[in-house]
Motif scaffolding. Sequence first.
Motif, PDB file in Angstrom:
ATOM      1  N   PHE A  61       0.861  -1.187   0.000  1.00  0.00           N
ATOM      2  CA  PHE A  61       0.000   0.000   0.000  1.00  0.00           C
ATOM      3  C   PHE A  61       0.901   1.242   0.000  1.00  0.00           C
ATOM      4  N   PRO A  62       1.077   1.869  -1.170  1.00  0.00           N
ATOM      5  CA  PRO A  62       2.030   2.974  -1.292  1.00  0.00           C
ATOM      6  C   PRO A  62       1.375   4.346  -1.154  1.00  0.00           C
ATOM      7  N   THR A  63       2.227   5.360  -1.014  1.00  0.00           N
ATOM      8  CA  THR A  63       1.789   6.755  -1.069  1.00  0.00           C
ATOM      9  C   THR A  63       2.192   7.334  -2.427  1.00  0.00           C
TER      10      THR A  63
ATOM     11  N   VAL B  47       6.666   0.866  -6.103  1.00  0.00           N
ATOM     12  CA  VAL B  47       5.667   0.227  -6.960  1.00  0.00           C
ATOM     13  C   VAL B  47       6.329  -0.402  -8.179  1.00  0.00           C
ATOM     14  N   VAL B  48       7.279   0.305  -8.786  1.00  0.00           N
ATOM     15  CA  VAL B  48       8.003  -0.241  -9.943  1.00  0.00           C
ATOM     16  C   VAL B  48       8.806  -1.469  -9.534  1.00  0.00           C
ATOM     17  N   GLU B  49       9.428  -1.415  -8.369  1.00  0.00           N
ATOM     18  CA  GLU B  49      10.198  -2.548  -7.868  1.00  0.00           C
ATOM     19  C   GLU B  49       9.301  -3.758  -7.625  1.00  0.00           C
ATOM     20  N   ARG B  50       8.046  -3.502  -7.393  1.00  0.00           N
ATOM     21  CA  ARG B  50       7.078  -4.584  -7.191  1.00  0.00           C
ATOM     22  C   ARG B  50       6.698  -5.247  -8.517  1.00  0.00           C
ATOM     23  N   GLY B  51       7.138  -4.667  -9.634  1.00  0.00           N
ATOM     24  CA  GLY B  51       6.897  -5.290 -10.936  1.00  0.00           C
ATOM     25  C   GLY B  51       5.924  -4.572 -11.829  1.00  0.00           C
ATOM     26  N   VAL B  52       5.461  -3.386 -11.425  1.00  0.00           N
ATOM     27  CA  VAL B  52       4.508  -2.638 -12.233  1.00  0.00           C
ATOM     28  C   VAL B  52       5.265  -1.812 -13.277  1.00  0.00           C
ATOM     29  N   ASP B  53       4.729  -1.768 -14.495  1.00  0.00           N
ATOM     30  CA  ASP B  53       5.323  -0.984 -15.576  1.00  0.00           C
ATOM     31  C   ASP B  53       5.441   0.474 -15.137  1.00  0.00           C
ATOM     32  N   PRO B  54       6.649   1.089 -15.212  1.00  0.00           N
ATOM     33  CA  PRO B  54       6.818   2.465 -14.737  1.00  0.00           C
ATOM     34  C   PRO B  54       5.939   3.474 -15.473  1.00  0.00           C
TER      35      PRO B  54
ATOM     36  N   LEU C   6       0.208  10.489 -12.139  1.00  0.00           N
ATOM     37  CA  LEU C   6       0.942  11.730 -11.934  1.00  0.00           C
ATOM     38  C   LEU C   6       0.990  12.606 -13.185  1.00  0.00           C
ATOM     39  N   ARG C   7       0.523  12.084 -14.313  1.00  0.00           N
ATOM     40  CA  ARG C   7       0.397  12.924 -15.494  1.00  0.00           C
ATOM     41  C   ARG C   7      -1.013  13.486 -15.604  1.00  0.00           C
ATOM     42  N   GLY C   8      -1.904  13.073 -14.689  1.00  0.00           N
ATOM     43  CA  GLY C   8      -3.253  13.632 -14.670  1.00  0.00           C
ATOM     44  C   GLY C   8      -4.330  12.656 -15.075  1.00  0.00           C
ATOM     45  N   GLY C   9      -4.004  11.362 -15.155  1.00  0.00           N
ATOM     46  CA  GLY C   9      -5.019  10.368 -15.484  1.00  0.00           C
ATOM     47  C   GLY C   9      -6.033  10.223 -14.364  1.00  0.00           C
ATOM     48  N   TRP C  10      -7.207   9.706 -14.716  1.00  0.00           N
ATOM     49  CA  TRP C  10      -8.278   9.621 -13.719  1.00  0.00           C
ATOM     50  C   TRP C  10      -8.193   8.363 -12.859  1.00  0.00           C
ATOM     51  N   HIS C  11      -7.330   7.416 -13.253  1.00  0.00           N
ATOM     52  CA  HIS C  11      -7.174   6.209 -12.437  1.00  0.00           C
ATOM     53  C   HIS C  11      -5.697   6.005 -12.131  1.00  0.00           C
ATOM     54  N   CYS C  12      -5.394   4.968 -11.376  1.00  0.00           N
ATOM     55  CA  CYS C  12      -4.011   4.811 -10.905  1.00  0.00           C
ATOM     56  C   CYS C  12      -3.069   4.309 -11.984  1.00  0.00           C
ATOM     57  N   GLY C  13      -3.608   3.826 -13.115  1.00  0.00           N
ATOM     58  CA  GLY C  13      -2.762   3.461 -14.235  1.00  0.00           C
ATOM     59  C   GLY C  13      -2.433   1.990 -14.350  1.00  0.00           C
ATOM     60  N   TYR C  14      -2.664   1.229 -13.274  1.00  0.00           N
ATOM     61  CA  TYR C  14      -2.344  -0.202 -13.307  1.00  0.00           C
ATOM     62  C   TYR C  14      -3.451  -0.966 -12.591  1.00  0.00           C
TER      63      TYR C  14
ATOM     64  N   VAL D 178      -0.844  -4.377  -5.589  1.00  0.00           N
ATOM     65  CA  VAL D 178      -0.342  -3.057  -5.198  1.00  0.00           C
ATOM     66  C   VAL D 178      -1.526  -2.097  -5.223  1.00  0.00           C
ATOM     67  N   ALA D 179      -1.863  -1.537  -4.080  1.00  0.00           N
ATOM     68  CA  ALA D 179      -2.986  -0.604  -4.013  1.00  0.00           C
ATOM     69  C   ALA D 179      -2.643   0.673  -4.787  1.00  0.00           C
ATOM     70  N   PRO D 180      -3.649   1.441  -5.203  1.00  0.00           N
ATOM     71  CA  PRO D 180      -3.368   2.719  -5.862  1.00  0.00           C
ATOM     72  C   PRO D 180      -2.542   3.632  -4.961  1.00  0.00           C
ATOM     73  N   GLN D 181      -1.646   4.398  -5.550  1.00  0.00           N
ATOM     74  CA  GLN D 181      -0.866   5.352  -4.769  1.00  0.00           C
ATOM     75  C   GLN D 181      -1.812   6.372  -4.137  1.00  0.00           C
ATOM     76  N   ALA D 182      -1.685   6.550  -2.835  1.00  0.00           N
ATOM     77  CA  ALA D 182      -2.608   7.414  -2.096  1.00  0.00           C
ATOM     78  C   ALA D 182      -2.040   8.826  -1.979  1.00  0.00           C
ATOM     79  N   THR D 183      -2.825   9.796  -2.418  1.00  0.00           N
ATOM     80  CA  THR D 183      -2.420  11.197  -2.293  1.00  0.00           C
ATOM     81  C   THR D 183      -2.793  11.787  -0.939  1.00  0.00           C
ATOM     82  N   PRO D 184      -4.016  11.566  -0.441  1.00  0.00           N
ATOM     83  CA  PRO D 184      -4.314  12.069   0.912  1.00  0.00           C
ATOM     84  C   PRO D 184      -3.522  11.299   1.955  1.00  0.00           C
ATOM     85  N   LEU D 185      -3.024  12.014   2.957  1.00  0.00           N
ATOM     86  CA  LEU D 185      -2.142  11.393   3.940  1.00  0.00           C
ATOM     87  C   LEU D 185      -2.872  10.380   4.811  1.00  0.00           C
ATOM     88  N   ALA D 186      -2.312   9.195   4.889  1.00  0.00           N
ATOM     89  CA  ALA D 186      -2.671   8.147   5.853  1.00  0.00           C
ATOM     90  C   ALA D 186      -3.974   7.416   5.557  1.00  0.00           C
ATOM     91  N   THR D 187      -4.751   7.845   4.568  1.00  0.00           N
ATOM     92  CA  THR D 187      -6.035   7.175   4.330  1.00  0.00           C
ATOM     93  C   THR D 187      -5.847   5.717   3.918  1.00  0.00           C
TER      94      THR D 187
END
Length: 365
Positions: A92-94, A101-108, A115-123, A130-139
């Motif tokens: 579960f990343p931030t 996340v890349v080290e976990r095997g996800v395509d960079p 982070l380019r502005g897509g509406w979903h986490c991309g993978y 691997v959970a979606p990268q969380a922007t709000p702190l600690a959720t």
Amino acid sequence: MVSDRSVWTSEAPEPVRLLDADGAMVADDRYPLPGVEVLLRRYRSMLVGRRLNEQAGALVRQGRLAVYPSSHGQEACQVAAAAVLRERDWLFPTYRDTVAVVERGVDPVEVLTMLRGGWHCGYDPVAHRVAPQATPLATQLSHAVGVAHAARLRGEDTIVLALCGDGATSEGDFHEALNFAAVFAAPVVFLVQDNKYAISVPLARQSVAPSLAHKGIGYGVPAVRVDGNDVAALCAVLDEAVARGATGGGPTLVEADTYRIQAHTNADDATRYRTDEEVRHWAARDPLARLRAHLLAHDALDPDREAEFTAEAERVAAQVRAGLAVEPAPDPAELFAHVHARPTPQLAEQEQLLRTELAAAQEAR
């Protein structure tokens, strides 16, 4: 893992360290130094991670990425977090944990979609665990505990490793997650990357606890401090924490003492709240330089192997450049997809209105 309550006084315990700033071995009775081949793999991963951080920063300046929170200086935490997990475990990343996340095997390229502005986490989170990268702190921390608890109820052997920063420990979600994990003995490893600042707020203005590890003890969660720029120590400590969770020992809190070398993001001016001298102090404790010095001193890293690792890092950087050079074709219909399992009448009406307007605009061309 630290269990002797007498250790937890008004002073912060010394962090576990297996390699000092110069790469020399530090004796430790509890944690063994990982083998040379393991350390070589970690060095390769950190080298790729450092290059990925550099490339993503350049892509922000070129307008290919909207934002990039760099983990430059924290690559040891990133690599160790992914390395200790088994295939069936969850990460579960931030927003700052792209390298993990890349080290976990996800395509960079997929990782950087958000982070380019897509509406979903991309993978696909389920495919990669691997959970979606969380922007709000600690959720994401409560979600991590929920996944771990649910897996246990199903009889699954699953460990969840949840990443967060020191700023997240000031959020209510952090405390709720620790309490939930402790009460239900959930197999969760909380890795707090204490990089000294929550954007511009220093740790001293967030907490007067002797250490962030003390917060785990307050909830009955075993906790330990580790040198976050020592990948060998991180792997040893996190390996033990994962084993603890896998054998019914419940959660563990690991505080990694590290530093964010670059600004919070490209929108941040770090010179307004910290000094160049402070940055230089931490740059001298660079996790890559430390491990490289150790490997060289033990004749484990030759020029051919280092050239191989560097070429791999450049390959990943080229892959990212090529992938983000392709402009996505936006589909307006995606505005209405996945909002509700069964679209509401209002949503259906809005979608039809948009389709009518787009068709009219097409005919007018």
